[in-house]
Design a protein around this motif. Structure first.
Motif, PDB file in Angstrom:
ATOM      1  N   ILE A   1      25.519 -18.447  89.299  1.00  0.00           N
ATOM      2  CA  ILE A   1      25.840 -19.734  88.499  1.00  0.00           C
ATOM      3  C   ILE A   1      25.503 -21.108  88.953  1.00  0.00           C
ATOM      4  O   ILE A   1      24.483 -20.601  89.480  1.00  0.00           O
ATOM      5  CB  ILE A   1      26.391 -19.967  90.503  1.00  0.00           C
ATOM      6  CG1 ILE A   1      27.863 -18.610  90.949  1.00  0.00           C
ATOM      7  CG2 ILE A   1      26.872 -20.856  91.228  1.00  0.00           C
ATOM      8  CD1 ILE A   1      28.342 -18.951  92.617  1.00  0.00           C
ATOM      9  N   LEU A   2      25.583 -21.786  88.159  1.00  0.00           N
ATOM     10  CA  LEU A   2      24.642 -23.449  87.773  1.00  0.00           C
ATOM     11  C   LEU A   2      24.059 -23.576  89.403  1.00  0.00           C
ATOM     12  O   LEU A   2      24.737 -23.866  90.074  1.00  0.00           O
ATOM     13  CB  LEU A   2      25.060 -24.023  87.451  1.00  0.00           C
ATOM     14  CG  LEU A   2      24.791 -25.430  87.174  1.00  0.00           C
ATOM     15  CD1 LEU A   2      23.856 -25.163  86.257  1.00  0.00           C
ATOM     16  CD2 LEU A   2      25.276 -26.681  86.029  1.00  0.00           C
ATOM     17  N   ASN A   3      23.279 -23.911  89.588  1.00  0.00           N
ATOM     18  CA  ASN A   3      22.290 -24.218  90.344  1.00  0.00           C
ATOM     19  C   ASN A   3      21.755 -25.009  91.003  1.00  0.00           C
ATOM     20  O   ASN A   3      20.288 -25.402  90.189  1.00  0.00           O
ATOM     21  CB  ASN A   3      21.652 -23.557  91.516  1.00  0.00           C
ATOM     22  CG  ASN A   3      20.600 -23.864  92.749  1.00  0.00           C
ATOM     23  OD1 ASN A   3      21.655 -24.340  93.363  1.00  0.00           O
ATOM     24  ND2 ASN A   3      20.098 -23.472  93.608  1.00  0.00           N
ATOM     25  N   TYR A   4      22.423 -27.060  90.876  1.00  0.00           N
ATOM     26  CA  TYR A   4      21.066 -28.030  91.057  1.00  0.00           C
ATOM     27  C   TYR A   4      19.976 -28.095  92.285  1.00  0.00           C
ATOM     28  O   TYR A   4      21.241 -28.214  93.748  1.00  0.00           O
ATOM     29  CB  TYR A   4      21.947 -29.294  91.201  1.00  0.00           C
ATOM     30  CG  TYR A   4      22.975 -29.365  88.979  1.00  0.00           C
ATOM     31  CD1 TYR A   4      21.819 -29.603  88.568  1.00  0.00           C
ATOM     32  CD2 TYR A   4      23.748 -29.064  89.464  1.00  0.00           C
ATOM     33  CE1 TYR A   4      22.916 -30.025  87.072  1.00  0.00           C
ATOM     34  CE2 TYR A   4      24.475 -29.063  88.124  1.00  0.00           C
ATOM     35  CZ  TYR A   4      24.200 -29.682  87.258  1.00  0.00           C
ATOM     36  OH  TYR A   4      24.427 -28.984  86.149  1.00  0.00           O
ATOM     37  N   ASP A   5      18.929 -27.733  91.855  1.00  0.00           N
ATOM     38  CA  ASP A   5      18.463 -27.451  93.228  1.00  0.00           C
ATOM     39  C   ASP A   5      17.727 -28.747  94.071  1.00  0.00           C
ATOM     40  O   ASP A   5      18.345 -30.039  93.570  1.00  0.00           O
ATOM     41  CB  ASP A   5      17.067 -27.457  92.901  1.00  0.00           C
ATOM     42  CG  ASP A   5      16.712 -26.307  94.416  1.00  0.00           C
ATOM     43  OD1 ASP A   5      16.161 -26.572  95.255  1.00  0.00           O
ATOM     44  OD2 ASP A   5      15.968 -24.670  94.193  1.00  0.00           O
ATOM     45  N   VAL A   6      16.837 -29.389  94.958  1.00  0.00           N
ATOM     46  CA  VAL A   6      16.810 -30.460  95.699  1.00  0.00           C
ATOM     47  C   VAL A   6      16.377 -31.636  94.839  1.00  0.00           C
ATOM     48  O   VAL A   6      16.806 -32.900  95.298  1.00  0.00           O
ATOM     49  CB  VAL A   6      15.721 -30.322  96.692  1.00  0.00           C
ATOM     50  CG1 VAL A   6      16.398 -28.882  97.407  1.00  0.00           C
ATOM     51  CG2 VAL A   6      14.362 -29.732  96.183  1.00  0.00           C
ATOM     52  N   TYR A   7      16.432 -31.470  93.415  1.00  0.00           N
ATOM     53  CA  TYR A   7      15.596 -32.855  92.926  1.00  0.00           C
ATOM     54  C   TYR A   7      17.006 -33.359  91.996  1.00  0.00           C
ATOM     55  O   TYR A   7      16.345 -34.737  91.286  1.00  0.00           O
ATOM     56  CB  TYR A   7      14.697 -32.373  92.054  1.00  0.00           C
ATOM     57  CG  TYR A   7      15.304 -31.421  91.297  1.00  0.00           C
ATOM     58  CD1 TYR A   7      15.853 -30.845  90.046  1.00  0.00           C
ATOM     59  CD2 TYR A   7      14.477 -29.808  91.561  1.00  0.00           C
ATOM     60  CE1 TYR A   7      16.397 -29.975  88.806  1.00  0.00           C
ATOM     61  CE2 TYR A   7      15.114 -28.538  90.440  1.00  0.00           C
ATOM     62  CZ  TYR A   7      15.795 -28.368  89.643  1.00  0.00           C
ATOM     63  OH  TYR A   7      16.607 -27.765  89.025  1.00  0.00           O
ATOM     64  N   GLU A   8      17.677 -32.899  91.882  1.00  0.00           N
ATOM     65  CA  GLU A   8      19.255 -33.327  91.138  1.00  0.00           C
ATOM     66  C   GLU A   8      20.162 -34.418  91.497  1.00  0.00           C
ATOM     67  O   GLU A   8      20.088 -35.581  90.853  1.00  0.00           O
ATOM     68  CB  GLU A   8      19.774 -32.252  90.368  1.00  0.00           C
ATOM     69  CG  GLU A   8      20.693 -32.775  89.469  1.00  0.00           C
ATOM     70  CD  GLU A   8      19.699 -32.750  88.249  1.00  0.00           C
ATOM     71  OE1 GLU A   8      19.529 -33.761  87.407  1.00  0.00           O
ATOM     72  OE2 GLU A   8      18.526 -32.128  87.625  1.00  0.00           O
ATOM     73  N   GLY A   9      20.103 -34.725  92.663  1.00  0.00           N
ATOM     74  CA  GLY A   9      20.981 -35.498  93.023  1.00  0.00           C
ATOM     75  C   GLY A   9      22.440 -35.993  94.158  1.00  0.00           C
ATOM     76  O   GLY A   9      22.247 -34.250  94.056  1.00  0.00           O
ATOM     77  N   ILE A  10      22.669 -36.285  94.579  1.00  0.00           N
ATOM     78  CA  ILE A  10      24.132 -35.977  95.079  1.00  0.00           C
ATOM     79  C   ILE A  10      25.176 -35.328  94.509  1.00  0.00           C
ATOM     80  O   ILE A  10      25.575 -36.110  92.762  1.00  0.00           O
ATOM     81  CB  ILE A  10      25.114 -37.757  95.634  1.00  0.00           C
ATOM     82  CG1 ILE A  10      23.393 -37.939  96.661  1.00  0.00           C
ATOM     83  CG2 ILE A  10      25.844 -37.347  96.434  1.00  0.00           C
ATOM     84  CD1 ILE A  10      23.652 -39.624  97.338  1.00  0.00           C
ATOM     85  N   CYS A  11      25.296 -34.918  94.872  1.00  0.00           N
ATOM     86  CA  CYS A  11      26.853 -33.559  94.642  1.00  0.00           C
ATOM     87  C   CYS A  11      27.727 -34.666  93.799  1.00  0.00           C
ATOM     88  O   CYS A  11      27.934 -34.585  92.340  1.00  0.00           O
ATOM     89  CB  CYS A  11      27.219 -33.001  95.582  1.00  0.00           C
ATOM     90  SG  CYS A  11      28.613 -33.925  96.721  1.00  0.00           S
ATOM     91  N   HIS A  12      28.564 -36.014  94.584  1.00  0.00           N
ATOM     92  CA  HIS A  12      29.456 -36.014  93.217  1.00  0.00           C
ATOM     93  C   HIS A  12      29.214 -37.471  93.323  1.00  0.00           C
ATOM     94  O   HIS A  12      29.666 -37.901  92.007  1.00  0.00           O
ATOM     95  CB  HIS A  12      30.412 -37.578  94.623  1.00  0.00           C
ATOM     96  CG  HIS A  12      30.375 -35.987  96.142  1.00  0.00           C
ATOM     97  ND1 HIS A  12      31.553 -35.196  95.857  1.00  0.00           N
ATOM     98  CD2 HIS A  12      30.734 -36.780  97.248  1.00  0.00           C
ATOM     99  CE1 HIS A  12      31.528 -34.851  97.218  1.00  0.00           C
ATOM    100  NE2 HIS A  12      30.957 -35.669  98.027  1.00  0.00           N
ATOM    101  N   GLN A  13      28.020 -37.503  92.561  1.00  0.00           N
ATOM    102  CA  GLN A  13      27.330 -38.208  91.053  1.00  0.00           C
ATOM    103  C   GLN A  13      26.676 -37.356  90.345  1.00  0.00           C
ATOM    104  O   GLN A  13      27.139 -37.693  88.908  1.00  0.00           O
ATOM    105  CB  GLN A  13      25.706 -39.038  91.316  1.00  0.00           C
ATOM    106  CG  GLN A  13      24.991 -39.400  90.177  1.00  0.00           C
ATOM    107  CD  GLN A  13      26.229 -40.398  89.947  1.00  0.00           C
ATOM    108  OE1 GLN A  13      26.808 -41.560  90.234  1.00  0.00           O
ATOM    109  NE2 GLN A  13      26.012 -41.034  87.991  1.00  0.00           N
ATOM    110  N   VAL A  14      26.382 -35.992  90.350  1.00  0.00           N
ATOM    111  CA  VAL A  14      25.824 -35.088  89.486  1.00  0.00           C
ATOM    112  C   VAL A  14      27.225 -34.108  88.423  1.00  0.00           C
ATOM    113  O   VAL A  14      27.280 -34.089  87.948  1.00  0.00           O
ATOM    114  CB  VAL A  14      25.123 -34.298  90.126  1.00  0.00           C
ATOM    115  CG1 VAL A  14      24.619 -32.779  89.631  1.00  0.00           C
ATOM    116  CG2 VAL A  14      23.885 -34.749  90.964  1.00  0.00           C
ATOM    117  N   MET A  15      28.412 -33.951  89.420  1.00  0.00           N
ATOM    118  CA  MET A  15      29.235 -33.471  89.393  1.00  0.00           C
ATOM    119  C   MET A  15      29.959 -34.321  88.158  1.00  0.00           C
ATOM    120  O   MET A  15      29.813 -33.032  86.555  1.00  0.00           O
ATOM    121  CB  MET A  15      30.345 -33.169  89.845  1.00  0.00           C
ATOM    122  CG  MET A  15      30.123 -31.890  91.270  1.00  0.00           C
ATOM    123  SD  MET A  15      30.239 -30.125  89.944  1.00  0.00           S
ATOM    124  CE  MET A  15      31.383 -29.742  90.177  1.00  0.00           C
TER     125      MET A  15
END
Length: 427
Positions: A99-113
């Motif tokens: 599964i694709l995992n955006y770790d601690v550095y990427e940002g807030i889920c509702h922005q990243v998606m």
């Protein structure tokens, strides 16, 4: 998608596509999920539930690893041993399942998606977070579910839904200077109340909405849940298509994803925002909204500009231009937290991060920060905060004895300069 000669709302169309049958509001459907998201707070329970569902399988596998996204955003970097343990567990699960995992550095889920191209118009999306409705800004039916429902999605790729009725919010007019989409959605929520759209789709349209950028639309859809909405949808148009093409170059908008003329709405509410003044949600409920003229001068201890509601480049650019080289008031703390790494880098290259720092702000790496009251930047007993986030319930950003007001980035920036709630039109 299934053919239906009867006029349909966009919600009914998406549910028809997802269930493979013609549906109308009130029907129950067993629908295929296009995309599922979980994060570091709700994910561990979903993973536990998944393994319980699959306990008799020798090698349990999720239904489709390419349609699931795990994002770390609420307690990042890990702020406790429990948080660190949750992160370890989710990393191992994502690796095991592919599964694709955006770790601690990427940002807030509702922005990243949406930022990473995981959402398209017509999609049926679930996330184990109530503000998943934000993705409706680009024409998806997107809704929050509990961790146990997410476990079922991990296992089967399907979920039961009641097809919601739709309330149409027709919002027209040209917004005045220093009045933004956050003011519009606060005004609407204050007008209709916290339960007006209970298990209904809030569909936003009209000339004011059509003139908004995707960033501004996300603010609107994000807060549909604050009026009880199951989803908050804005019909996709050329603005939407351009946004998605930046992420999926060969994407072409399907004109089917709009409500038909004559579609059956449970209610249509109309607003003219041409003379709207900045709005502020007062403690301790999001629908306790007042025009800024009624709360101006309220003393503040902290201002927070960020969150999945208003942490994008456009939001922080507004704040930076209002501050324009001025200093944060001595009696107030200003926290600035971009919604994602991508947005942070745009702000950095534009010189706005340096400007905030020189003004006396604390600039943090992309994350939820104080929004849910579980990490840093918390309010103490008796303290008063103003935030650009989406909730101001008692104890939401720290002590249950604190007080949280909500506003636009413009109002927040103006208030940080004076140390009290301030009309941005006066700066």
């Amino acid at each position: 998608m299934p053919d239906n000669s009867q006029p349909m709302t966009i919600s009914e169309k998406i549910m028809s596509k997802a269930s493979g049958t013609n549906v109308k509001a009130g029907d129950f459907v067993f629908a295929d999920i296009d995309r599922a998201m979980t994060h570091d707070i709700t994910g561990p329970l979903a993973v536990k539930g998944f393994y319980e569902i699959m306990e008799n399988k020798e090698n349990p596998k999720v239904w489709n690893p390419n349609k699931i996204v795990v994002i770390f955003d609420h307690q990042v970097p890990a702020d406790s041993l429990n948080a660190a343990s949750n992160h370890i567990m989710l990393r191992e699960f994502a690796k095991e399942q592919g599964i694709l995992n955006y770790d601690v550095y990427e940002g807030i889920c509702h922005q990243v998606m949406p930022e990473k191209g995981h959402i398209k118009p017509g999609d049926l999306v679930v996330g184990s977070d109530s503000h998943t409705c934000a993705y409706g800004a680009i024409g998806a039916f997107s809704t929050g579910v509990g961790s146990t429902d997410m476990a079922a999605v991990f296992a089967s790729g399907k979920l039961w839904f009641k097809v919601p009725e739709t309330i149409r919010f027709e919002i027209d007019g040209e917004l005045p200077d220093n009045v933004y989409s956050k003011d519009v959605i606060l005004h609407v929520i204050g007008d209709v109340g916290a339960d007006c759209a209970m298990y209904k789709t809030a569909e936003f349209g009209g000339s004011a909405v059509r003139s908004m950028s995707v960033s501004e639309r996300m603010t609107m859809s994000n807060m549909a849940i604050e009026m009880g909405g199951k989803a908050g949808i804005i019909e996709p148009d050329n603005v939407t298509e351009d946004y998605i093409k930046e992420r999926i170059p060969d994407y072409k908008l399907d004109s089917e994803w709009k409500s038909d003329d004559g579609a059956n709405y449970s209610e249509i509410r109309k607003y003219d925002v041409s003379n709207l003044e900045p709005q502020v949600a007062c403690p301790h409920n999001v629908d306790n909204v007042k025009p800024i003229s009624e709360v101006e001068g309220t003393e503040l201890d902290q201002v927070f500009i960020g969150s999945c509601t208003n942490g994008r480049y456009e939001d922080l650019e507004i704040a930076a231009k209002i501050m324009d080289g001025k200093k944060v008031a001595d009696n107030v703390r200003l926290l600035v937290i971009p919604a994602s790494r991508t947005e942070y880098m745009k702000l950095l290259k534009a010189g706005y991060i340096e400007q905030f720092m020189e003004a006396g702000a604390i600039v943090e790496s992309p994350c939820c920060g104080p929004c849910m009251g579980g990490s840093f930047g918390l309010l103490g007993d008796g303290e008063v905060g103003l935030a650009t986030s989406n909730r101001n319930f008692k104890g939401r950003e720290g002590s249950p004895e604190s007080f949280v007001y909500l506003s636009s980035p413009a109002t927040a920036a103006a208030s940080a300069l004076t140390g009290k709630i301030t009309d941005p039109r006066k700066i």
